[in-house]
Design an enzyme around this catalytic site. Structure first.
Site, PDB file in Angstrom:
ATOM      1  N   GLY A   1       0.796  -1.222   0.000  1.00 59.99           N
ATOM      2  CA  GLY A   1       0.000   0.000   0.000  1.00 59.99           C
ATOM      3  C   GLY A   1       0.830   1.274   0.000  1.00 59.99           C
ATOM      4  O   GLY A   1       0.397   2.300  -0.533  1.00 59.99           O
ATOM      5  N   GLU A   2       2.022   1.225   0.567  1.00 63.33           N
ATOM      6  CA  GLU A   2       2.869   2.417   0.643  1.00 63.33           C
ATOM      7  C   GLU A   2       3.744   2.620  -0.598  1.00 63.33           C
ATOM      8  O   GLU A   2       4.373   3.673  -0.748  1.00 63.33           O
ATOM      9  CB  GLU A   2       3.776   2.335   1.875  1.00 63.33           C
ATOM     10  CG  GLU A   2       3.060   2.476   3.201  1.00 63.33           C
ATOM     11  CD  GLU A   2       2.292   1.234   3.607  1.00 63.33           C
ATOM     12  OE1 GLU A   2       1.325   1.351   4.372  1.00 63.33           O
ATOM     13  OE2 GLU A   2       2.645   0.133   3.135  1.00 63.33           O
ATOM     14  N   LEU A   3       3.797   1.626  -1.476  1.00 61.50           N
ATOM     15  CA  LEU A   3       4.709   1.712  -2.620  1.00 61.50           C
ATOM     16  C   LEU A   3       4.306   2.796  -3.609  1.00 61.50           C
ATOM     17  O   LEU A   3       5.150   3.334  -4.329  1.00 61.50           O
ATOM     18  CB  LEU A   3       4.806   0.356  -3.327  1.00 61.50           C
ATOM     19  CG  LEU A   3       5.465  -0.753  -2.501  1.00 61.50           C
ATOM     20  CD1 LEU A   3       5.502  -2.048  -3.300  1.00 61.50           C
ATOM     21  CD2 LEU A   3       6.875  -0.348  -2.073  1.00 61.50           C
TER      22      LEU A   3
END
Length: 259
Positions: free
Chosen positions: A58-60
């Site tokens: 999700g943070e990529l």
């Protein structure tokens, strides 16, 4: 407090190792290099890379926006990710660009010390919410400046931190030089947890700064014309277990209210 925290992690480590082995045995896609998770056998770097750390897939998107904005100024880059799915996706996104993609170690004193020593980064940038006390302590001890971007603390996490480990969070945040919070509410939560108010600014969510890929808009218009040319359309683009059932129930209620 950090010693007590680390002792608890060491006591839980055999169960964590067993769980990781069991998951990898059941599903090869979930296998992680356990030695690397403990900071053993890490390939050393001597070029002072920029270290960017993300929790999972999700943070990529925010990592992609950050590296796009930095461009050539980023220099050599190492990206670490905490989950198997995130690690595989990071390799797809950043490996082709020549960036070094690795598994993040578990937040144990020895493991984090070994990872910081192997990477020898010129700076560590943490994306969103990765408040790992031993990682931050290891970076601080080895003179690595730490920043957080697109940073957030949910109300639930804030209450948990305040109730269970306020001193530990104060110590962890004291080593972070700069925090770019997503919202004003996130900024206040970081300050309440112990961050220096002068170091916390509201900079927004990096996920909205990802450059649009060529042709995406026209493709979206074609899909809209195919699926819902003359009626409202809403999309659940990222769901977790059981959320589809909730969304289907919402859809049923919407359809009933429109009659």
């Amino acid at each position: 407090m950090r010693r007590a925290y680390s002792l608890l992690l060491y006591l839980l480590l055999p169960f964590v190792l067993l769980h990781a082995w069991w998951r990898g045995w059941r599903d090869p896609a979930l296998r992680m290099p356990l030695g690397a998770k403990l900071g053993w056998g890490l390939a050393p770097r001597t070029d002072a890379p920029l270290w960017v750390h993300a929790a999972s897939m999700g943070e990529l998107r925010a990592v992609a926006a950050l590296l796009h904005a930095l461009g050539a100024k980023a220099g050599p880059v190492v990206v670490t990710v905490g989950t198997p799915a995130g690690l595989e996706r990071a390799r797809q996104l950043f490996g082709a660009a020549g960036h070094d993609v690795r598994a993040a170690v578990w937040d144990l004193p020895g493991a984090t010390r070994r990872q910081v020593a192997a990477l020898k980064p010129r700076a560590l940038v943490i994306v969103e919410t990765e408040l790992w006390p031993n990682l931050l302590a290891a970076a601080h001890a080895q003179g690595v400046p730490v920043s957080m971007v697109s940073a957030r603390v949910s109300p639930r996490s804030f209450d948990r931190y305040r109730m269970l480990a306020p001193a530990l969070m104060r110590e962890a945040l004291s080593s972070v030089r700069c925090i770019g919070a997503q919202t004003a509410a996130d900024r206040e939560r970081f300050i309440a947890l112990g961050a220096d108010a002068s170091c916390v600014q509201v900079t927004g969510n990096l996920k909205f700064d990802v450059p649009e890929e060529q042709g995406v808009a026209s493709l979206g218009m074609k899909l809209r014309a195919r699926w819902a040319a003359d009626r409202p359309l809403w999309v659940a683009g990222s769901t977790h277990a059981l959320e589809e059932e909730i969304l289907l129930e919402v859809q049923r209620q919407l359809m009933q209210s429109a009659r």
